[in-house]
Design a protein around this motif. Structure first.
Motif, PDB file in Angstrom:
ATOM      1  N   UNK A  14      49.829  35.123  39.998  1.00  0.00           N
ATOM      2  CA  UNK A  14      49.022  36.544  39.925  1.00  0.00           C
ATOM      3  C   UNK A  14      49.435  36.398  38.620  1.00  0.00           C
ATOM      4  N   UNK A  15      48.365  36.742  37.492  1.00  0.00           N
ATOM      5  CA  UNK A  15      48.808  37.240  35.953  1.00  0.00           C
ATOM      6  C   UNK A  15      50.218  37.733  35.594  1.00  0.00           C
ATOM      7  N   UNK A  16      50.805  37.511  34.517  1.00  0.00           N
ATOM      8  CA  UNK A  16      52.507  37.777  34.893  1.00  0.00           C
ATOM      9  C   UNK A  16      53.092  38.041  35.388  1.00  0.00           C
ATOM     10  N   UNK A  73      51.526  42.600  28.250  1.00  0.00           N
ATOM     11  CA  UNK A  73      50.399  42.265  29.648  1.00  0.00           C
ATOM     12  C   UNK A  73      50.593  43.733  30.458  1.00  0.00           C
ATOM     13  N   UNK A  74      51.639  43.483  31.130  1.00  0.00           N
ATOM     14  CA  UNK A  74      52.427  45.010  32.309  1.00  0.00           C
ATOM     15  C   UNK A  74      52.421  45.826  31.918  1.00  0.00           C
ATOM     16  N   UNK A 108      38.613  34.062  33.690  1.00  0.00           N
ATOM     17  CA  UNK A 108      39.574  33.644  33.418  1.00  0.00           C
ATOM     18  C   UNK A 108      40.733  33.841  31.954  1.00  0.00           C
ATOM     19  N   UNK A 109      39.971  34.881  30.735  1.00  0.00           N
ATOM     20  CA  UNK A 109      40.998  35.180  30.148  1.00  0.00           C
ATOM     21  C   UNK A 109      42.656  35.764  29.895  1.00  0.00           C
ATOM     22  N   UNK A 118      45.776  35.366  28.926  1.00  0.00           N
ATOM     23  CA  UNK A 118      46.551  37.091  27.644  1.00  0.00           C
ATOM     24  C   UNK A 118      48.142  37.048  28.041  1.00  0.00           C
ATOM     25  N   UNK A 119      48.381  37.138  29.863  1.00  0.00           N
ATOM     26  CA  UNK A 119      49.883  37.506  30.364  1.00  0.00           C
ATOM     27  C   UNK A 119      50.466  36.287  30.273  1.00  0.00           C
TER      28      UNK A 119
END
Length: 678
Positions: free
Chosen positions: A463-465, A50-51, A37-38, A42-43
């Motif tokens: 999606x993250x990011x 992140x990418x 879940x973190x 972060x993203x």
């Protein structure tokens, strides 16, 4: 189950289908998941960093000096014209996509691992290891060079789902050529358009193809597509059907056999490395109206997004056997059948044929034969299985290896989601519903299966990011339960960079409406309507032009379809708005029965009234054997409306099931005929 929520603002009212069932990740699945879940925090804190972290999962010959550059569309004060937006990712970085998908796994000692289990429709099978794949791609790369194809040249690939289709795509990536894959069932006109639009130097095709138990000659259609195109230098022909289609038309000097030109080449090849923004492929939007758009995807940004997304939301493991059932010409297969799984070193199944050839249990057999662990398919096939098999799958097939399920193509009806989980996933596996498009490159709204509680019918959260929102016409986020336009508020690596040969169309189609909005100067417009619930989950309502407006009530076609599919007698439904002299539009429902006799029209209207409200009841109910669909499995609702209204149709030869058009036309004629005249 579903309940009804009706909200109103001004003169508009909206009926919403609300889903209350929630499936949290099991403790065991969460404990072994690739992503925790973190990752969201972060993203969100630094999306570009992140990418960059995701990009470093790949092998780069040269690292980038600038992670991201973005020029949003702005108005020129002198001319008043809106500029064309430009995005660049990993600027200065150089890589080879084929090396990342094949060579690096062999170099790491995994050459003996199976990359592809191929099953042909007639039952022929072959398993290709990563070392085998490396040799085949090397030979195909040499062949491309021998045929005069080099960096930046375009290659149109008109093949079914074969090992060679994957090989030629990777070979193009290896030498820097730009591939454009075309569904093997498309018409000569559809292939010709892609040849002309890209200015292709090479066409790759077959002598014939196996379709629904028959060998069908294909080369003459390829010839019709290629006729008179001066920029097309060669047609590379794979011998697939052989003696089953013996008469192969041939143009000396232009046509060459795969076995003569590819299979005779050296088995090693020295790769060249290309700029991150070097184009990898052009993929065309599909449909029966309007000129298809050739969307350009690049090497570094696309592969970063595809590889990380596949690893994260499919929880990809080294021992997975991944099966994405899409045709290789569809973007889903580019990302989740070629570049995503191969970049992550997985074993995959690829199947040439249709799900009901020679019988309806073919997919169940394939899952059992290869021990498939991740099964990714379209809602339309799930609904078809529901009509074929009823409440339970046929006995005698062991699906116990399946640990994760996925859906793609359009929003899945909640009842189909639950049926899929119960029957294919033992009522315990996650169902990863993915929302994305040809334009986005990879999944944009999707759960992380070890983190995200699942709600049937929702692709859940971004999606993250990735930053998505549902906004009104002014770009302001709408409140929970209100419908709006689904947008992406920040550039992302996998985004299409332009429309081939027409950057102005790229600007106007995707960026112009919300130019100047938000922190990044524009919103990408997906073309879909959606709502967001109280938990922040996104519910896609379908294309913005798939909303029916009945006397000021804006009704989602997908919601009405979901209400109909919840009836045990309905296997599939397509809903559209048709012309009505009193209300402006009326709801027309085209229903595929799950059993005979089909439910009555009054029974189905009552079903919709219970699930959503009386305002959503279909005025017209037409029972049909099939619904016309694109090859990606999307119901062509606009085509249904045209058939009801008696309008002239565009080209329908590129549909997944063109015969369904006449079936619907006949059903419409019967429905319009007064009972006393039947």
């Amino acid at each position: 189950m579903t309940t009804t929520d009706t909200t109103a603002t001004g003169t508009e009212a909206e009926a919403r289908l609300v889903e209350n069932r929630v499936y949290p990740p099991s403790g065991a699945f969460a404990a072994q998941a690739n992503v925790g879940p973190d990752v969201y925090a972060r993203a969100a804190a630094d999306p570009v960093a992140f990418w960059e972290e995701a990009a470093r999962r790949l092998d780069w010959a040269q690292e980038w000096h600038t992670a991201h550059e973005w020029a949003p569309p702005v108005v020129d004060p002198a001319t008043g014209e809106l500029s064309v937006p430009e995005a660049r990712w990993f600027v200065g970085g150089r890589l080879n996509v084929a090396v990342n998908c094949v060579d690096r796994h062999v170099a790491a000692g995994r050459g003996a691992k199976v990359a592809l289990h191929f099953e042909g429709e007639p039952g022929d099978r072959v398993s290709v290891t990563y070392a085998d794949l490396q040799r085949r791609v090397a030979q195909a790369a040499h062949a491309l060079t021998a045929l005069g194809v080099g960096p930046g040249d375009r290659v149109v690939v008109y093949l079914p789902v074969l090992v060679e289709t994957v090989v030629i795509a990777l070979a193009c990536a290896r030498v820097g050529a730009v591939h454009s894959l075309v569904f093997g069932g498309f018409s000569a006109e559809a292939v010709r358009f892609r040849l002309e639009d890209t200015g292709a130097k090479l066409l790759v095709t077959t002598d014939g193809q196996y379709r629904r138990g028959k060998a069908v000659e294909v080369k003459s259609a390829a010839d019709a597509a290629a006729a008179g195109l001066e920029h097309l230098e060669h047609v590379l022909v794979l011998r697939r059907t052989g003696d089953d289609t013996p008469d192969v038309p041939w143009t000396q000097g232009r046509d060459v056999w795969w076995h003569d030109v590819v299979d005779t080449q050296p088995e090693t090849h020295e790769p060249e490395f290309f700029d991150a923004e070097h184009p990898l492929f052009v993929i065309y939007t599909s449909g029966t109206t309007g000129k298809p758009k050739g969307l350009v995807h690049t090497s570094g940004g696309y592969l970063t997004h595809a590889s990380w997304a596949h690893w994260a939301h499919f929880d990809a493991k080294p021992d997975d056997v991944h099966w994405c059932t899409a045709d290789l010409a569809w973007v889903t297969a580019h990302t989740y059948e070629i570049y995503g799984p191969l970049s992550n070193g997985l074993t995959q199944v690829i199947y040439e044929g249709t799900p009901d050839t020679p019988h309806r249990e073919r997919h169940l057999e394939i899952i059992e034969r290869y021990g498939v662990t991740v099964y990714y398919t379209a809602p339309t096939l799930i609904r078809t299985f529901m009509t074929w098999f009823g409440d339970t799958l046929p006995a005698g097939h062991d699906l116990s290896t399946v640990r994760l399920l996925g859906t793609v193509g359009e929003a899945i009806n909640p009842e189909a989601w639950v049926w899929f989980r119960r029957n294919f996933g033992r009522d315990e596996t996650p169902v990863v519903d993915t929302w994305w498009q040809s334009e986005t490159g990879a999944a944009m709204i999707v759960p992380l299966p070890g983190v995200t509680p699942l709600k049937p019918g929702s692709a859940t959260v971004a999606l993250p990011g990735v930053d998505v929102a549902v906004v009104d016409d002014d770009g302001v986020p709408v409140g929970p339960g209100r419908s709006g336009t689904l947008v992406v508020r920040r550039p992302w690596p996998g985004m299409a960079r332009t429309v081939w040969g027409n950057p102005e169309r790229y600007r106007d189609s995707y960026w112009a409406k919300y130019a100047g909005k938000g922190e990044h100067g524009a919103y990408y417009v997906a073309g879909d309507g959606a709502t967001v619930d109280d938990d922040g989950y996104v519910w896609v309502l379908g294309r913005l032009d798939d909303v029916v407006n009945v006397s000021g009530h804006r009704l989602s076609t997908i919601e009405i379809e979901s209400a109909l599919v919840a009836h045990p007698g309905v296997g599939e439904a397509g809903v559209t708005g048709v012309t009505d002299p009193v209300t402006g539009q009326a709801v027309a429902a085209f229903v595929v029965p799950a059993r005979e006799p089909a439910p009555s029209a009054d029974e189905l209207r009552a079903q919709v009234a219970r699930e959503i409200g009386p305002v959503a009841k279909p005025r017209h109910v037409v029972v049909v054997p099939e619904l016309p669909k694109t090859r990606s499995g999307k119901i062509l609702r606009r085509l249904l409306a045209q058939l009801w209204d008696g309008q002239e149709l565009g080209d329908t030869t590129s549909l997944q099931n063109p015969w369904a058009v006449d079936q619907v036309r006949q059903a419409v004629a019967a429905a319009r005929t007064p009972k006393e005249n039947r």
